[in-house]
Motif scaffolding. Structure first.
Motif, short mmCIF file in Angstrom:
data_model
loop_
_atom_site.label_atom_id
_atom_site.label_comp_id
_atom_site.label_asym_id
_atom_site.label_seq_id
_atom_site.Cartn_x
_atom_site.Cartn_y
_atom_site.Cartn_z
N LEU A 187 0.78 -1.23 -0.16
CA LEU A 187 0.02 -0.12 0.11
C LEU A 187 0.80 1.35 0.05
O LEU A 187 0.40 2.31 0.10
CB LEU A 187 -0.84 -0.03 1.34
N GLY A 188 1.98 1.06 -0.12
CA GLY A 188 3.00 2.29 0.14
C GLY A 188 3.28 2.84 1.33
O GLY A 188 3.95 4.00 1.37
N ILE A 189 3.05 2.21 2.48
CA ILE A 189 3.48 2.60 3.65
C ILE A 189 4.94 2.01 3.79
O ILE A 189 5.30 1.03 3.59
CB ILE A 189 2.61 2.30 4.82
N PRO A 190 5.80 3.11 4.09
CA PRO A 190 7.27 2.57 4.03
C PRO A 190 7.75 1.66 5.29
O PRO A 190 7.25 2.20 6.55
CB PRO A 190 8.15 3.89 3.89
N VAL A 191 8.32 0.62 5.04
CA VAL A 191 8.64 -0.21 6.31
C VAL A 191 10.06 -0.69 5.88
O VAL A 191 10.63 -0.82 4.92
CB VAL A 191 7.68 -1.52 6.26
N HIS A 192 10.74 -0.88 7.22
CA HIS A 192 12.04 -1.54 6.87
C HIS A 192 11.95 -2.57 7.95
O HIS A 192 11.73 -2.46 9.18
CB HIS A 192 13.09 -0.37 7.35
N VAL A 193 12.46 -3.81 7.85
CA VAL A 193 12.40 -4.97 8.59
C VAL A 193 13.87 -5.34 9.21
O VAL A 193 14.77 -5.64 8.45
CB VAL A 193 11.88 -6.03 8.05
N TRP A 194 13.82 -5.20 10.42
CA TRP A 194 15.19 -5.80 11.19
C TRP A 194 14.96 -7.39 11.13
O TRP A 194 13.91 -7.80 11.82
CB TRP A 194 15.67 -5.13 12.36
N VAL A 195 15.76 -8.09 10.55
CA VAL A 195 15.49 -9.42 10.61
C VAL A 195 16.69 -10.40 11.61
O VAL A 195 17.76 -10.29 11.21
CB VAL A 195 15.71 -10.13 9.02
N ASP A 196 16.11 -10.65 12.58
CA ASP A 196 17.02 -11.81 13.38
C ASP A 196 17.65 -12.66 12.69
O ASP A 196 16.64 -13.40 12.28
CB ASP A 196 16.23 -11.97 14.85
N GLU A 197 18.68 -13.03 12.86
CA GLU A 197 19.12 -14.22 12.11
C GLU A 197 18.70 -15.32 12.45
O GLU A 197 18.46 -16.22 11.75
CB GLU A 197 21.00 -14.44 12.33
N THR A 198 18.36 -15.60 13.84
CA THR A 198 17.93 -16.86 14.55
C THR A 198 18.74 -18.18 14.39
O THR A 198 18.20 -18.90 13.70
CB THR A 198 16.16 -16.94 13.68
N ARG A 199 19.69 -18.06 15.13
CA ARG A 199 20.52 -19.15 15.69
C ARG A 199 19.42 -20.11 16.20
O ARG A 199 18.71 -19.70 16.89
CB ARG A 199 21.66 -18.78 16.38
N PRO A 200 19.88 -21.27 16.18
CA PRO A 200 20.90 -22.11 15.34
C PRO A 200 20.70 -22.40 13.83
O PRO A 200 21.39 -22.50 12.87
CB PRO A 200 21.04 -23.33 16.11
N ARG A 201 19.20 -22.65 13.50
CA ARG A 201 19.02 -22.83 12.08
C ARG A 201 18.97 -21.74 11.05
O ARG A 201 18.78 -21.83 9.86
CB ARG A 201 17.59 -23.50 12.08
N ASN A 202 19.00 -20.26 11.56
CA ASN A 202 19.02 -19.18 10.96
C ASN A 202 17.89 -19.17 9.83
O ASN A 202 17.86 -18.53 8.57
CB ASN A 202 20.41 -19.22 10.11
N GLN A 203 16.72 -19.40 10.56
CA GLN A 203 15.38 -19.13 9.72
C GLN A 203 15.42 -17.54 9.25
O GLN A 203 14.84 -17.48 7.99
CB GLN A 203 14.21 -19.40 10.35
N GLY A 204 15.79 -16.72 10.15
CA GLY A 204 15.77 -15.34 9.49
C GLY A 204 16.69 -14.95 8.66
O GLY A 204 16.31 -14.50 7.54
N ALA A 205 17.81 -15.34 8.50
CA ALA A 205 18.84 -14.82 7.76
C ALA A 205 18.81 -15.98 6.39
O ALA A 205 19.00 -14.98 5.42
CB ALA A 205 20.23 -15.27 8.35
N ALA A 206 18.29 -16.83 6.51
CA ALA A 206 18.14 -17.66 5.40
C ALA A 206 16.80 -17.46 4.57
O ALA A 206 16.49 -17.42 3.36
CB ALA A 206 18.31 -19.06 5.63
N LEU A 207 15.60 -17.40 5.45
CA LEU A 207 14.31 -17.31 4.99
C LEU A 207 13.74 -16.04 4.73
O LEU A 207 13.15 -15.76 3.80
CB LEU A 207 13.45 -18.60 5.82
N THR A 208 13.68 -15.34 5.95
CA THR A 208 12.84 -14.28 6.06
C THR A 208 13.50 -13.45 5.18
O THR A 208 12.90 -12.47 4.31
CB THR A 208 12.85 -13.76 7.60
N ALA A 209 15.00 -13.39 5.08
CA ALA A 209 15.71 -12.31 4.25
C ALA A 209 15.49 -12.77 2.96
O ALA A 209 15.26 -11.76 1.95
CB ALA A 209 16.95 -12.16 4.61
#
Ligand code: MRU
Length: 367
Positions: A187-209
């Motif tokens: 919708l054009g609302i500016p967002v910026h996401v801080w993605v926790d890496e999420t050790r040990p399987r790194n779901q943040g770094a690998a999947l969310t990013a």
């Protein structure tokens, strides 16, 4: 959601309308591979080894696991065996039991020769229902993001911290925590996401990013330990996470490390929201810390890490010294008192028995 312009769900039926196909999440972000599941055991392995993961997707996969199982053995004993095999795959996400109990109740009521068709039809319903629920979570969560944006006078992006992956890969589509973010972005609302890496399987770094990148959402991966510092310095406006099981009291189980983010958020007056579809609510549990089972996984998830080397090869290397012991708790509980609000498909409520009962009055007293 789209990958290179092509619409995908995280699970679907192959052209033969029987074989189940999934995106193999153990291969992302460096390889995009589709895994083919042809049997009950294939589905059980895919859930246990986390080719599929995320509470809603585990439930959807288990439903299709029951359908594949009915092709192998449609007797009462076959229903019981499939239920037992799939229930044993992962203990924390209640969507697994929810989907299996739902499937079994329907299968028991039918003659054996009707069970295959019924199971496929119900599994498809569960998937479609998940997509609709998550889209509604997105609509309600969008208003939370919009309110933060407007309170800031519409200046700069809304900075949202999330933990693990509660995006479309963790569901059939849209995601829970990420659905409001996608809707705001669209919708054009500016967002910026801080993605926790999420050790040990790194779901943040690998999947969310990876997901956010595919959709063009501004994001940065941060080390798991960074959130507290960033909140102290005004870099986080809002936290939104998912949950694997929400107690009737509003306590939420989610990926290990979520609790620490909620503590830091409370200390810094940062709102902490949790997105959840109603099948994630366990109405039988009133004390999450005491009664939600916490999965403990194998040591290799902590001792080893996978990544891409300079030759573009995906390699796994050992992080820890030979012989060091390891503990690997996969989830923790964030007590309701640290949660600002629960974003459900029916709206946003307080993380409390009263809040949940207000949105789902038909469930009160049923368990
Ligand atoms: O171990 P995982 O990757 O299955 O854990 C997933 C999470 O913790 C998610 O946050 C949760 O399932 C919510 S998904 C919409």
């Amino acid at each position: 959601m789209k990958i290179d312009g092509e619409a995908y769900r995280s699970i679907w039926l192959a052209e033969d309308a029987q074989t189940v196909e999934i995106i193999d999440q153990t291969r992302l972000p460096h390889r995009f591979e589709v895994a083919v599941l042809r049997s009950l055991d294939d589905v059980a392995r895919a859930i246990r080894d986390m080719l599929v993961r995320g509470a809603p997707l585990i439930g959807a996969a288990a439903a299709y696991g029951m359908a594949l199982a009915m092709r192998e053995d449609n007797t009462d004993a076959g229903v019981e065996r499939a239920h037992a095999v799939l229930t044993a795959t992962r203990p924390t996400a209640v969507n697994l039991c929810w989907a299996l109990d739902d499937m079994c109740a329907r299968l028991w009521s039918q003659p054996a020769d009707a069970r295959v068709d019924l199971a496929y039809a119900r599994a498809a319903d569960i998937c479609n229902q998940d997509v609709a629920i998550n889209s509604a979570i997105g609509d309600h969560g969008l208003e939370v993001i919009r309110a933060v944006y407007e309170a800031r006078g519409g200046s700069g992006p809304v900075n949202i911290l999330t933990h693990c992956n509660a995006g479309w890969l963790a569901t059939v589509d849209w995601g829970t925590a990420l659905a409001p973010i996608y809707k705001a972005h669209d919708l054009g609302i500016p967002v910026h996401v801080w993605v926790d890496e999420t050790r040990p399987r790194n779901q943040g770094a690998a999947l969310t990013a990876w997901e956010l990148g595919c959709h063009g959402v501004s994001h940065a991966v941060v080390a798991d330990n960074a959130g507290g510092h960033m909140m102290q310095h005004g870099l986080v406006d809002l936290c939104i996470t998912g949950t694997d099981r929400t107690a009737a009291s509003g306590d939420v189980a989610n990926k290990i490390g979520t609790y620490l983010k909620a503590l830091a958020a409370r200390d810094n007056n940062v709102p902490f929201y949790v997105g959840l579809p109603s099948p994630t609510i366990d109405w039988t549990i009133t004390n999450g810390v005491r009664d939600i089972p916490i999965e403990e996984r194998g040591p290799e998830e902590v001792t080893h890490i996978a990544g891409k080397d300079s030759n573009d090869e995906v390699v796994t290397v050992q992080l820890t010294p030979d012989g060091s012991a390891v503990a690997n708790y996969a989830f923790d509980i964030t007590p309701a008192r640290l949660v600002t609000g629960l974003i459900t498909e029916r709206g946003v409520c307080a993380a409390s028995r009263e809040g949940l009962a207000g949105l789902f009055p038909e469930r009160v007293g049923t368990v």
